[in-house]
Design a protein around this motif. Sequence first.
Motif, PDB file in Angstrom:
ATOM      1  N   TRP A   1       0.312   5.454   0.517  1.00 35.50           N
ATOM      2  CA  TRP A   1      -0.574   6.586   0.815  1.00 35.50           C
ATOM      3  C   TRP A   1       0.260   7.852   0.820  1.00 35.50           C
ATOM      4  O   TRP A   1       1.415   7.858   1.253  1.00 35.50           O
ATOM      5  CB  TRP A   1      -1.237   6.428   2.181  1.00 35.50           C
ATOM      6  CG  TRP A   1      -1.871   7.714   2.665  1.00 35.50           C
ATOM      7  CD1 TRP A   1      -3.122   8.172   2.396  1.00 35.50           C
ATOM      8  CD2 TRP A   1      -1.241   8.722   3.478  1.00 35.50           C
ATOM      9  NE1 TRP A   1      -3.320   9.409   2.980  1.00 35.50           N
ATOM     10  CE2 TRP A   1      -2.180   9.766   3.649  1.00 35.50           C
ATOM     11  CE3 TRP A   1       0.029   8.848   4.053  1.00 35.50           C
ATOM     12  CZ2 TRP A   1      -1.890  10.903   4.395  1.00 35.50           C
ATOM     13  CZ3 TRP A   1       0.320   9.989   4.786  1.00 35.50           C
ATOM     14  CH2 TRP A   1      -0.641  11.002   4.966  1.00 35.50           C
TER      15      TRP A   1
ATOM     16  N   ARG B   1       0.861  -1.199   0.000  1.00 28.92           N
ATOM     17  CA  ARG B   1       0.000   0.000   0.000  1.00 28.92           C
ATOM     18  C   ARG B   1       0.882   1.228   0.000  1.00 28.92           C
ATOM     19  O   ARG B   1       1.932   1.266   0.652  1.00 28.92           O
ATOM     20  CB  ARG B   1      -0.892   0.010   1.237  1.00 28.92           C
ATOM     21  CG  ARG B   1      -1.674   1.294   1.486  1.00 28.92           C
ATOM     22  CD  ARG B   1      -2.431   1.216   2.803  1.00 28.92           C
ATOM     23  NE  ARG B   1      -3.129   2.455   3.161  1.00 28.92           N
ATOM     24  CZ  ARG B   1      -2.628   3.411   3.939  1.00 28.92           C
ATOM     25  NH1 ARG B   1      -1.405   3.269   4.449  1.00 28.92           N
ATOM     26  NH2 ARG B   1      -3.337   4.500   4.217  1.00 28.92           N
TER      27      ARG B   1
ATOM     28  N   ASN C   1      -3.975   7.132  -2.799  1.00 29.98           N
ATOM     29  CA  ASN C   1      -3.775   5.771  -2.316  1.00 29.98           C
ATOM     30  C   ASN C   1      -3.561   4.816  -3.478  1.00 29.98           C
ATOM     31  O   ASN C   1      -4.228   4.923  -4.512  1.00 29.98           O
ATOM     32  CB  ASN C   1      -5.002   5.298  -1.537  1.00 29.98           C
ATOM     33  CG  ASN C   1      -5.230   6.094  -0.266  1.00 29.98           C
ATOM     34  OD1 ASN C   1      -4.696   5.769   0.788  1.00 29.98           O
ATOM     35  ND2 ASN C   1      -6.029   7.148  -0.357  1.00 29.98           N
TER      36      ASN C   1
END
Length: 362
Positions: free
Chosen positions: A71, A69, A131
């Motif tokens: 962000w 991930r 994101n």
Amino acid sequence: MRNELGGYPLYAVPPGVETRWASPENPGAAKSGGGTSNGGRKGAPCFPLAPGECKVLAEQASGSGTIRRIWSTLSDRSPEMLRALRLDFYWDGCDVPAVSAPFGDFFGIAGGRTAAFESDLFSSPEGRSFNCFVPMPYRRGMKMTVTNGGDKALNMFFYDIDFTVGDAHGDNVLYFHAHFGHQPATALRQDYEILPRVSGTGRFLGANVGVKADRERYFDVWWGEGEFKLYVDGDDAWPTLCGTGTEDYIGTAWELGTYHHRFQGCTFADHERMEFCFYRYHVPDPVYFHRDIRVTAQQMGTASPEQRERFRQAGTVLLCAGPDERYFDYEDEAKARQWENFERSDDWRSCAYFYLNRPEHG
């Protein structure tokens, strides 16, 4: 068993795999190294980025892992800053990046205008953050950087990069890549390349695309009659995979409005300014290739009888869509009562995503 997006079951802990977060509070993602600034009281949540400056966001010198991930948010989210910042991702010690793209384009904001949206691979919950959930495996280390290529300083760059280390990647695990392209004025009858030909074995994940239609020349006439074409495994003049129109390719119909779904959407559709940003991700409908792939999109419009008359009055010369070099015949009464497709030149930019069986695609 791993799932389609490269994760592990929620109920299992894979042996030898550990979790790491890289952020300004722990840029090296070091064990027991987070939050040490200001005595642990939020001393380094972000950093500034001067013009020409490059910062390493995450790095692993050796060993395997998977980016899970990403962000980020910025103090300046203007189109100029989103295009000035560049992200570069390197796998397995390669000097050539597998990903090199403007910040906004990489996160699905091809037009530079932020909007709230959610897809399976990217999201911006309230239009203020960025994101990415695309898994990015590597075998012998990684490095991820951001560079300010503009002439204006960025005061605050916030980010988290969440990844695992120690993943056991089999021979069939591929490397993530992204290709950015921009053509301010596409050439008539020369299809825009979403992805220039890439050799190898892999999977095309899809793309996000921004179109700024030439309103001065074509008014507010629909620009998206062109087909998306995917040339795979030796295709030359003709593709194996061919769509029926731009809005059709991204799952809607009869021109384009604003919507955002898991695998297809249009984050903004400004019909007054004729600016559009849209995406299509091939997650449930995989596009595999074993030798090579090339992805293109036609620039083609269509004119109604009323619009045709408007072009005639403006003295606009339009090239008909077809195999021969023919132009609109404004004196033909039968044609004047018909819709007709024509070739266009508009501003297109895109970021294509794909997996490949090697860490660099150049």
